[in-house]
Design a protein around this motif. Sequence first.
Motif, PDB file in Angstrom:
ATOM      1  N   LEU A 152     -16.352  29.400  76.568  1.00  0.00           N
ATOM      2  CA  LEU A 152     -15.491  28.584  77.342  1.00  0.00           C
ATOM      3  C   LEU A 152     -14.639  29.759  78.297  1.00  0.00           C
ATOM      4  N   ILE A 153     -14.763  29.709  79.786  1.00  0.00           N
ATOM      5  CA  ILE A 153     -13.838  30.273  80.572  1.00  0.00           C
ATOM      6  C   ILE A 153     -13.000  29.561  81.375  1.00  0.00           C
ATOM      7  N   GLY A 154     -13.097  28.132  81.521  1.00  0.00           N
ATOM      8  CA  GLY A 154     -12.323  27.473  82.222  1.00  0.00           C
ATOM      9  C   GLY A 154     -12.363  26.009  81.838  1.00  0.00           C
ATOM     10  N   MET A 155     -11.221  25.526  81.841  1.00  0.00           N
ATOM     11  CA  MET A 155     -11.413  23.782  81.611  1.00  0.00           C
ATOM     12  C   MET A 155     -10.310  23.215  82.683  1.00  0.00           C
ATOM     13  N   HIS A 156     -10.895  22.194  83.299  1.00  0.00           N
ATOM     14  CA  HIS A 156      -9.966  21.582  84.350  1.00  0.00           C
ATOM     15  C   HIS A 156     -10.121  20.074  84.468  1.00  0.00           C
ATOM     16  N   ILE A 157      -9.077  19.494  84.410  1.00  0.00           N
ATOM     17  CA  ILE A 157      -8.879  18.030  84.035  1.00  0.00           C
ATOM     18  C   ILE A 157      -7.951  17.421  85.292  1.00  0.00           C
ATOM     19  N   LEU A 193     -11.763  13.539  86.649  1.00  0.00           N
ATOM     20  CA  LEU A 193     -12.962  14.233  85.882  1.00  0.00           C
ATOM     21  C   LEU A 193     -12.497  15.380  84.787  1.00  0.00           C
ATOM     22  N   VAL A 194     -13.454  15.536  83.853  1.00  0.00           N
ATOM     23  CA  VAL A 194     -13.330  17.005  83.194  1.00  0.00           C
ATOM     24  C   VAL A 194     -14.284  17.936  83.550  1.00  0.00           C
ATOM     25  N   LYS A 195     -13.941  18.997  83.985  1.00  0.00           N
ATOM     26  CA  LYS A 195     -14.676  20.099  84.484  1.00  0.00           C
ATOM     27  C   LYS A 195     -14.747  21.373  83.539  1.00  0.00           C
ATOM     28  N   ILE A 196     -15.949  21.697  82.724  1.00  0.00           N
ATOM     29  CA  ILE A 196     -15.949  22.773  81.649  1.00  0.00           C
ATOM     30  C   ILE A 196     -16.754  23.882  82.313  1.00  0.00           C
ATOM     31  N   ILE A 197     -16.229  24.914  82.373  1.00  0.00           N
ATOM     32  CA  ILE A 197     -17.063  26.259  82.879  1.00  0.00           C
ATOM     33  C   ILE A 197     -17.270  27.269  81.713  1.00  0.00           C
ATOM     34  N   GLY A 198     -18.334  27.520  81.395  1.00  0.00           N
ATOM     35  CA  GLY A 198     -18.663  28.386  80.424  1.00  0.00           C
ATOM     36  C   GLY A 198     -19.406  29.671  81.155  1.00  0.00           C
ATOM     37  N   ASP A 199     -19.179  30.774  80.195  1.00  0.00           N
ATOM     38  CA  ASP A 199     -20.128  32.037  80.533  1.00  0.00           C
ATOM     39  C   ASP A 199     -21.388  31.726  80.037  1.00  0.00           C
ATOM     40  N   ILE A 247      -5.136  19.200  77.641  1.00  0.00           N
ATOM     41  CA  ILE A 247      -5.931  20.723  77.981  1.00  0.00           C
ATOM     42  C   ILE A 247      -5.584  21.629  76.853  1.00  0.00           C
ATOM     43  N   HIS A 248      -4.460  21.526  75.966  1.00  0.00           N
ATOM     44  CA  HIS A 248      -4.542  22.272  74.919  1.00  0.00           C
ATOM     45  C   HIS A 248      -5.771  22.412  73.898  1.00  0.00           C
ATOM     46  N   GLU A 249      -6.644  21.500  74.009  1.00  0.00           N
ATOM     47  CA  GLU A 249      -8.019  21.784  73.495  1.00  0.00           C
ATOM     48  C   GLU A 249      -8.633  23.106  74.107  1.00  0.00           C
ATOM     49  N   GLY A 250      -8.531  23.516  75.511  1.00  0.00           N
ATOM     50  CA  GLY A 250      -9.075  24.376  76.164  1.00  0.00           C
ATOM     51  C   GLY A 250      -8.292  25.561  76.006  1.00  0.00           C
ATOM     52  N   VAL A 251      -6.783  25.385  75.714  1.00  0.00           N
ATOM     53  CA  VAL A 251      -5.957  26.649  75.543  1.00  0.00           C
ATOM     54  C   VAL A 251      -6.454  27.223  74.127  1.00  0.00           C
ATOM     55  N   ILE A 252      -6.306  26.594  73.011  1.00  0.00           N
ATOM     56  CA  ILE A 252      -6.752  26.907  71.888  1.00  0.00           C
ATOM     57  C   ILE A 252      -8.345  27.688  71.850  1.00  0.00           C
ATOM     58  N   ALA A 253      -9.074  26.876  72.528  1.00  0.00           N
ATOM     59  CA  ALA A 253     -10.395  27.554  72.654  1.00  0.00           C
ATOM     60  C   ALA A 253     -10.531  28.809  73.417  1.00  0.00           C
ATOM     61  N   LEU A 254      -9.745  28.919  74.222  1.00  0.00           N
ATOM     62  CA  LEU A 254      -9.778  30.256  75.114  1.00  0.00           C
ATOM     63  C   LEU A 254      -9.048  31.359  74.322  1.00  0.00           C
ATOM     64  N   GLU A 255      -8.022  30.888  73.400  1.00  0.00           N
ATOM     65  CA  GLU A 255      -7.378  31.995  72.750  1.00  0.00           C
ATOM     66  C   GLU A 255      -8.078  32.384  71.683  1.00  0.00           C
ATOM     67  N   LYS A 256      -8.847  31.361  70.986  1.00  0.00           N
ATOM     68  CA  LYS A 256     -10.027  31.912  69.894  1.00  0.00           C
ATOM     69  C   LYS A 256     -11.456  32.281  70.346  1.00  0.00           C
ATOM     70  N   ARG A 257     -11.639  32.448  71.804  1.00  0.00           N
ATOM     71  CA  ARG A 257     -12.752  32.848  72.085  1.00  0.00           C
ATOM     72  C   ARG A 257     -13.743  31.907  71.828  1.00  0.00           C
ATOM     73  N   CYS A 306      -5.068  22.634  84.119  1.00  0.00           N
ATOM     74  CA  CYS A 306      -6.171  23.682  84.083  1.00  0.00           C
ATOM     75  C   CYS A 306      -5.825  24.796  83.221  1.00  0.00           C
ATOM     76  N   VAL A 307      -6.733  25.349  82.976  1.00  0.00           N
ATOM     77  CA  VAL A 307      -6.507  26.604  82.102  1.00  0.00           C
ATOM     78  C   VAL A 307      -7.783  27.519  82.037  1.00  0.00           C
ATOM     79  N   GLY A 308      -7.599  28.928  82.449  1.00  0.00           N
ATOM     80  CA  GLY A 308      -8.727  29.652  82.552  1.00  0.00           C
ATOM     81  C   GLY A 308      -9.198  29.856  83.990  1.00  0.00           C
ATOM     82  N   MET A 309     -10.452  30.049  84.130  1.00  0.00           N
ATOM     83  CA  MET A 309     -11.013  30.350  85.455  1.00  0.00           C
ATOM     84  C   MET A 309     -11.556  29.201  86.442  1.00  0.00           C
ATOM     85  N   SER A 310     -11.310  29.171  87.484  1.00  0.00           N
ATOM     86  CA  SER A 310     -11.865  28.276  88.383  1.00  0.00           C
ATOM     87  C   SER A 310     -13.272  28.406  88.589  1.00  0.00           C
ATOM     88  N   GLU A 311     -13.989  27.777  89.219  1.00  0.00           N
ATOM     89  CA  GLU A 311     -15.516  28.010  89.346  1.00  0.00           C
ATOM     90  C   GLU A 311     -15.446  29.097  90.380  1.00  0.00           C
TER      91      GLU A 311
END
Length: 456
Positions: A398-403, A386-392, A412-422, A349-354
């Motif tokens: 992207l604000i959260g990615m949960h796998i 599952l993969v769960k994507i949470i966006g604003d 998960i590092h795809e989510g990490v980079i996405a969060l880092e780069k907003r 997981c990275v970022g916010m949960s639902e």
Amino acid sequence: MEKFDLIVIGSGPGGYVAAIRAAQKGLRVACVEKEKTLGGTCLNVGCIPSKALLHSTEYYHRVAHEGNEHGIEASDLRVNLSKMMARKEKIVAGLVGGIDFLFKKNKVVAIKGAAKLTSSTTIEVEGESYEATHLLLATGSEPMTLPFLPIDEKRVLTSTGALALTEIPKKMLMIGAGVIGLELGSVYRRLGAEVEVIELLDRVTPGLDAEISKTVQQVLTKQGMIFHLNTKVLGAEVRDSGVTLKVDGRDFVGDVVLVAIGRKPYSEGLGLREVGIQTDESGRVLIDGSFRTSLPSVYAIGDLVDGPMLAHKASEEGIAAVDIICGQKAEINYVAIPNVMYTWPEVACVGMSEQEAKAAGIEIIVGKVPFRGIPRARCSGDEEGLVKIIGDKKSGRLIGMHIVGPSASEMIHEGVIALEKRAKVVDIAHASHAHPTCSEAIKEASQAALGEAIHL
Ligand code: FAD
Ligand code: NAI
């Protein structure tokens, strides 16, 4: 008195990385370690030995339970636990030796023994005094325990004892359905032990997104783990032959019990109070946004301070603290620090949960894709999760990615980079993902969040 620019206390992933970084920047550095080997909890009794055993037992479990389906007919399959443990120890020894090598290469002076602060710039180790312009505290954490269940590492275990059992227990009790309980529970369940987990709260891995926790519990239950939620252990009886845990009106009997109810900062004998370093009520060293303690020449990082108790978080803080000591700016984006549990399927997981997003008043878009619809997962037989994507919704970010799924720890590092780069959810949805890969689930879940899923 020998003098340094920086003395680091503790050689875990926080301390040793900081020491090397500081030496690379030209500082004269020493690192003090009280244990026989460098590397801290992570290398010696944490991340590495647990992942080595998880890997070995996963091999065994796959061949034993799934081999037939693949047309692999193995007979007389047996576990040689002492060989499995020896492999784990060899991996640990190799990596620990690697830090010795890196210290020598970078001219970090390793000091053996327990350090005690004697002032804001001096320490004492085994009767010797050392001085430094800056001190960096990286003394990590230790397991929390229950007053009625003293640890003996034979019948009543912490993770350290559970990583070194000489026999596979017939029945293993766990107190705490957190990361340690579920990872080490998986190790021994795969080896054939009955595993019963007693959890105080109403779900497993309580810090994670609620839907992810539920999925984790479902898949581990299918693997044979038994969960007792909302359950408090009130007392215990430890005998030579086993352990009985007393719960309101019910006894749980096992050969061993693993107490995995969290960890607390470790600062015993460090002399914090005597020199005036402030801690909070749970023993965490208080720091400002620059890792400075209440004494300006003393910094602190890792499990000893606030935040998730993770190796990579400790290392990021070690590097940032050294950069700040050297007069540079450094910031850590804590939101983008991933959290992984190495069960099978893995959980990342990275970022916010639902729940966190909703509590923060953010209007969200959610996309979910089960692995059973992903061709690569079908090929490997890893269809659970599952993969769960949470966006604003407003910004599209992207604000959260949960796998929960195969290779989640890598994906998960795809989510990490996405969060880092907003990045926006649409950026992931429109990026090409190789076929067939499990990462296609991330693309499809992002498409689903935008109402553009193809395969759902
Ligand atoms: P530590 O690694 O705890 O190192 C602190 C060091 O300081 C120790 O070596 C200690 O002996 C030394 N020390 C303490 N006091 C003194 C003193 N007075 N003088 C000299 N030396 C001293 N995290 C992950 O990210 N991924 C994982 O897969 C993972 N798996 C884990 C599995 C288990 C079973 C456990 C227990 C933990 C796991 N962790 C994992 C957590 C991870 O190990 C910690 O977050 C990490 O080690 C913290 O690093 P640190 O440098 O702050 O402290
Ligand atoms: P944890 O915080 O993950 O889980 C502890 C669990 O015990 C929680 O579910 C909590 O509700 C429960 N609990 C607390 N008191 C209890 C009681 N009296 N009775 C029953 N249940 C109780 O802690 P854990 O598993 O001990 O791990 C400690 C830390 O080590 C983790 O927080 C994590 O930071 C680190 N770690 C990280 C790993 C990874 O990154 N893969 C692996 C292992 C550990």
